[in-house]
Design a protein around this motif. Structure first.
Motif, mmCIF file in Angstrom:
data_model
loop_
_atom_site.group_PDB
_atom_site.id
_atom_site.type_symbol
_atom_site.label_atom_id
_atom_site.label_comp_id
_atom_site.label_asym_id
_atom_site.label_seq_id
_atom_site.Cartn_x
_atom_site.Cartn_y
_atom_site.Cartn_z
ATOM 1 N N ARG A 1 0.745 -1.173 -0.073
ATOM 2 C CA ARG A 1 -0.046 0.049 0.173
ATOM 3 C C ARG A 1 0.967 1.423 -0.045
ATOM 4 N NH1 ARG A 1 -2.308 -0.998 4.433
ATOM 5 N NH2 ARG A 1 -1.166 0.532 5.783
ATOM 6 N N LEU A 2 1.896 1.216 0.760
ATOM 7 C CA LEU A 2 2.724 2.412 0.924
ATOM 8 C C LEU A 2 3.905 2.680 -0.163
ATOM 9 C CD1 LEU A 2 3.159 2.460 4.917
ATOM 10 C CD2 LEU A 2 1.774 3.561 3.390
ATOM 11 N N GLU A 3 4.427 1.423 -0.366
ATOM 12 C CA GLU A 3 5.534 1.464 -1.374
ATOM 13 C C GLU A 3 5.297 0.665 -2.847
ATOM 14 O OE1 GLU A 3 9.168 0.190 0.772
ATOM 15 O OE2 GLU A 3 8.170 0.304 2.553
ATOM 16 N N GLY A 4 4.380 0.186 -2.747
ATOM 17 C CA GLY A 4 3.882 -0.657 -4.110
ATOM 18 C C GLY A 4 4.568 -1.813 -4.420
ATOM 19 N N GLY A 5 4.245 -2.564 -5.442
ATOM 20 C CA GLY A 5 5.032 -3.635 -5.602
ATOM 21 C C GLY A 5 6.689 -3.634 -5.494
ATOM 22 N N ARG A 6 7.135 -2.569 -6.203
ATOM 23 C CA ARG A 6 8.452 -2.420 -5.940
ATOM 24 C C ARG A 6 9.004 -2.399 -4.623
ATOM 25 N NH1 ARG A 6 11.741 2.959 -8.505
ATOM 26 N NH2 ARG A 6 13.670 2.068 -8.528
ATOM 27 N N GLY A 7 8.260 -1.887 -3.457
ATOM 28 C CA GLY A 7 8.500 -2.012 -2.359
ATOM 29 C C GLY A 7 8.792 -3.598 -1.777
ATOM 30 N N LEU A 8 7.972 -4.345 -2.234
ATOM 31 C CA LEU A 8 8.397 -5.782 -1.754
ATOM 32 C C LEU A 8 9.654 -6.570 -2.459
ATOM 33 C CD1 LEU A 8 4.587 -6.904 -2.257
ATOM 34 C CD2 LEU A 8 5.891 -6.881 -0.042
ATOM 35 N N MET A 9 9.985 -5.868 -3.630
ATOM 36 C CA MET A 9 11.342 -6.328 -4.039
ATOM 37 C C MET A 9 12.585 -5.501 -4.043
ATOM 38 S SD MET A 9 9.933 -8.937 -5.645
ATOM 39 C CE MET A 9 11.004 -9.529 -6.814
ATOM 40 N N THR A 10 12.354 -4.740 -2.764
ATOM 41 C CA THR A 10 13.528 -3.906 -2.504
ATOM 42 C C THR A 10 14.836 -4.560 -2.093
ATOM 43 O OG1 THR A 10 12.041 -2.075 -1.629
ATOM 44 C CG2 THR A 10 14.025 -1.907 -0.829
ATOM 45 N N GLY A 11 15.962 -4.320 -2.955
ATOM 46 C CA GLY A 11 16.968 -4.705 -2.574
ATOM 47 C C GLY A 11 17.210 -6.283 -3.394
ATOM 48 N N LEU A 12 16.317 -6.350 -4.561
ATOM 49 C CA LEU A 12 16.673 -7.635 -5.275
ATOM 50 C C LEU A 12 17.924 -7.595 -5.684
ATOM 51 C CD1 LEU A 12 15.293 -10.213 -6.462
ATOM 52 C CD2 LEU A 12 14.675 -8.782 -8.323
ATOM 53 N N GLY A 13 18.346 -6.474 -6.465
ATOM 54 C CA GLY A 13 19.584 -6.720 -7.028
ATOM 55 C C GLY A 13 20.975 -7.158 -6.076
ATOM 56 N N ALA A 14 21.081 -6.456 -4.839
ATOM 57 C CA ALA A 14 21.927 -6.561 -3.603
ATOM 58 C C ALA A 14 21.826 -8.244 -3.282
ATOM 59 C CB ALA A 14 21.655 -5.704 -2.590
ATOM 60 N N THR A 15 20.473 -8.448 -3.112
ATOM 61 C CA THR A 15 20.268 -9.761 -2.489
ATOM 62 C C THR A 15 20.546 -10.834 -3.483
ATOM 63 O OG1 THR A 15 18.163 -9.159 -1.551
ATOM 64 C CG2 THR A 15 18.397 -11.420 -2.068
ATOM 65 N N LEU A 16 20.343 -10.659 -4.860
ATOM 66 C CA LEU A 16 21.298 -11.507 -5.763
ATOM 67 C C LEU A 16 22.577 -11.430 -5.869
ATOM 68 C CD1 LEU A 16 18.566 -11.516 -8.830
ATOM 69 C CD2 LEU A 16 18.704 -13.045 -7.015
ATOM 70 N N ALA A 17 23.129 -10.355 -5.558
ATOM 71 C CA ALA A 17 24.628 -10.232 -5.448
ATOM 72 C C ALA A 17 25.185 -11.017 -4.487
ATOM 73 C CB ALA A 17 24.824 -8.651 -5.785
ATOM 74 N N ARG A 18 24.409 -11.098 -3.496
ATOM 75 C CA ARG A 18 24.701 -11.858 -2.290
ATOM 76 C C ARG A 18 24.399 -13.080 -2.506
ATOM 77 N NH1 ARG A 18 21.188 -11.899 2.934
ATOM 78 N NH2 ARG A 18 19.634 -13.026 1.439
ATOM 79 N N ASP A 19 23.359 -13.758 -2.718
ATOM 80 C CA ASP A 19 23.074 -15.243 -2.772
ATOM 81 C C ASP A 19 23.507 -15.859 -3.815
ATOM 82 O OD1 ASP A 19 21.605 -14.628 -0.391
ATOM 83 O OD2 ASP A 19 19.633 -14.722 -1.285
ATOM 84 N N VAL A 20 23.494 -15.392 -5.001
ATOM 85 C CA VAL A 20 23.882 -16.201 -6.292
ATOM 86 C C VAL A 20 25.536 -16.474 -6.121
ATOM 87 C CG1 VAL A 20 24.215 -16.209 -8.680
ATOM 88 C CG2 VAL A 20 21.981 -15.298 -7.622
ATOM 89 N N PRO A 21 26.425 -15.512 -5.992
ATOM 90 C CA PRO A 21 27.747 -15.895 -5.711
ATOM 91 C C PRO A 21 28.046 -16.780 -4.478
ATOM 92 C CG PRO A 21 27.530 -13.612 -6.139
ATOM 93 C CD PRO A 21 26.115 -14.207 -5.797
ATOM 94 N N PHE A 22 26.979 -16.548 -3.460
ATOM 95 C CA PHE A 22 27.259 -17.458 -2.026
ATOM 96 C C PHE A 22 27.048 -18.891 -2.605
ATOM 97 C CE2 PHE A 22 25.613 -19.654 1.354
ATOM 98 C CZ PHE A 22 26.484 -19.595 2.286
ATOM 99 N N SER A 23 25.932 -19.163 -3.324
ATOM 100 C CA SER A 23 25.521 -20.591 -3.586
ATOM 101 C C SER A 23 26.437 -21.128 -4.811
ATOM 102 C CB SER A 23 24.278 -20.723 -4.206
ATOM 103 O OG SER A 23 22.965 -20.177 -3.073
ATOM 104 N N ALA A 24 26.869 -20.352 -5.632
ATOM 105 C CA ALA A 24 27.875 -20.648 -6.475
ATOM 106 C C ALA A 24 29.181 -21.149 -6.044
ATOM 107 C CB ALA A 24 28.066 -19.645 -7.681
#
Length: 313
Positions: A185-208
């Motif tokens: 309601r306050l931030e829109g759908g984008r708010g639920l995906m906040t930090g996606l780039g940083a999260t993938l930059a953390r999780d993808v290399p971590f798992s790899a």
């Protein structure tokens, strides 16, 4: 006489051909059944290990979030706090129960997340190896693990955002449903995906990195035991945690203060650097190192054990 022999030969060839077709069909059915069992084993092991590790090690995640939140503020008195000081402060001021704040969204994220990750890993591995039992080489291990983590990370990103906010103690959501509706309601759908780039930059290399190190360490040690799986998982978890921690700091900052960075990863990186320098990117490293290493070691030990019980290890 010659005609009789030709007739018998034809019958024998026909019988052999029929047997071969039957064997081929039986082999295909057996392979398909093994794959289904393998995928089921991966899902069960992922869900069970995700649940156990989340409940056991949630306090370390809460402390890590608090340390990174303090670093984002850049206040000198808070910078000097270490892991044990934050543990003690939370217990004394907020009560032991606070160490498990964010447990429900963590379970929503980790239980299906680890299950999806292990299942995706098994699916991609079976495609690459075409039903073979030989281990993946380091390069393929990197690609498979990174791809599987991308799938799980994107699907469950909203719960990652909610988990981080619950752990900070600054957002007074009553439950996961209220958090979802409030953010949307306050931030829109984008708010639920906040930090996606940083999260993938953390999780993808971590798992790899983790999967590549883990599989190579296991190949260096003969035999298959729970102790071997746990020790290999622990070492791989330490290596992967240190390599990917800066991205974790940026991810936390973006999810706690979305308006400050306007959902821009670059702004978050520059802000952390201006406030604390390079050391700011390693805020909360110790609790994350403990948690991620133990969680990964436990998850992969359970995975290997369950897959062995499903007779596909």
């Amino acid at each position: 006489m010659a005609k009789c022999q030709q007739t018998q030969s034809r019958r024998q060839l026909a019988r052999l051909s029929s047997d071969n077709k039957y064997d081929y069909k039986a082999e295909m059915c057996s392979t398909r059944k093994k794959r289904h069992v393998s995928f089921l084993g991966a899902f069960v092991s992922g869900a069970s290990s995700g649940a156990c590790s989340t409940v056991l090690f949630q306090p370390f995640d809460v402390v890590k979030t608090r340390l990174q939140e303090n670093a984002a503020f850049g206040q000198s008195t808070q910078q000097r706090r270490g892991m044990m000081q934050v543990f003690g402060h939370i217990v004394q001021k907020e009560g032991p129960k606070t160490l498990w704040s964010g447990l429900i969204p963590s379970l929503w994220r980790c239980v299906p997340g680890v299950a999806i990750y292990f299942t995706s890993l098994e699916v991609m591995q079976s495609i690459l190896l075409e039903g073979g039992n030989k281990p993946l080489d380091p390069w393929h291990a990197l690609v498979v693990a990174a791809s599987a983590r991308c799938v799980a990370g994107v699907l469950l990103m909203p719960f990652t955002v909610i988990k981080t906010r619950f752990e900070s103690g600054h957002f007074k959501y009553k439950n996961v449903a209220e958090a979802l509706s409030s953010i949307y309601r306050l931030e829109g759908g984008r708010g639920l995906m906040t930090g996606l780039g940083a999260t993938l930059a953390r999780d993808v290399p971590f798992s790899a990195v983790y999967y590549a190190v883990y599989t190579q360490l296991k190949q260096l040690q003969p035999g298959s035991t729970m102790g071997k799986s746990f020790s290999c998982g622990l070492v791989a978890g330490i290596v992967a945690s240190v390599v990917t921690h800066p991205a974790d700091v940026v991810k936390t900052s973006m999810q706690l203060f979305p308006s400050r960075y306007q959902h821009r990863t670059r702004e978050a990186v520059l802000s952390v650097y201006r406030r604390l320098g390079v050391k700011g990117f390693f805020s909360g490293l110790m609790p994350r190192l403990v948690r991620r290493s133990l969680v990964s070691a436990l998850s992969w030990t359970v995975y290997d054990k369950v897959m062995h019980s499903f007779q596909v290890a």
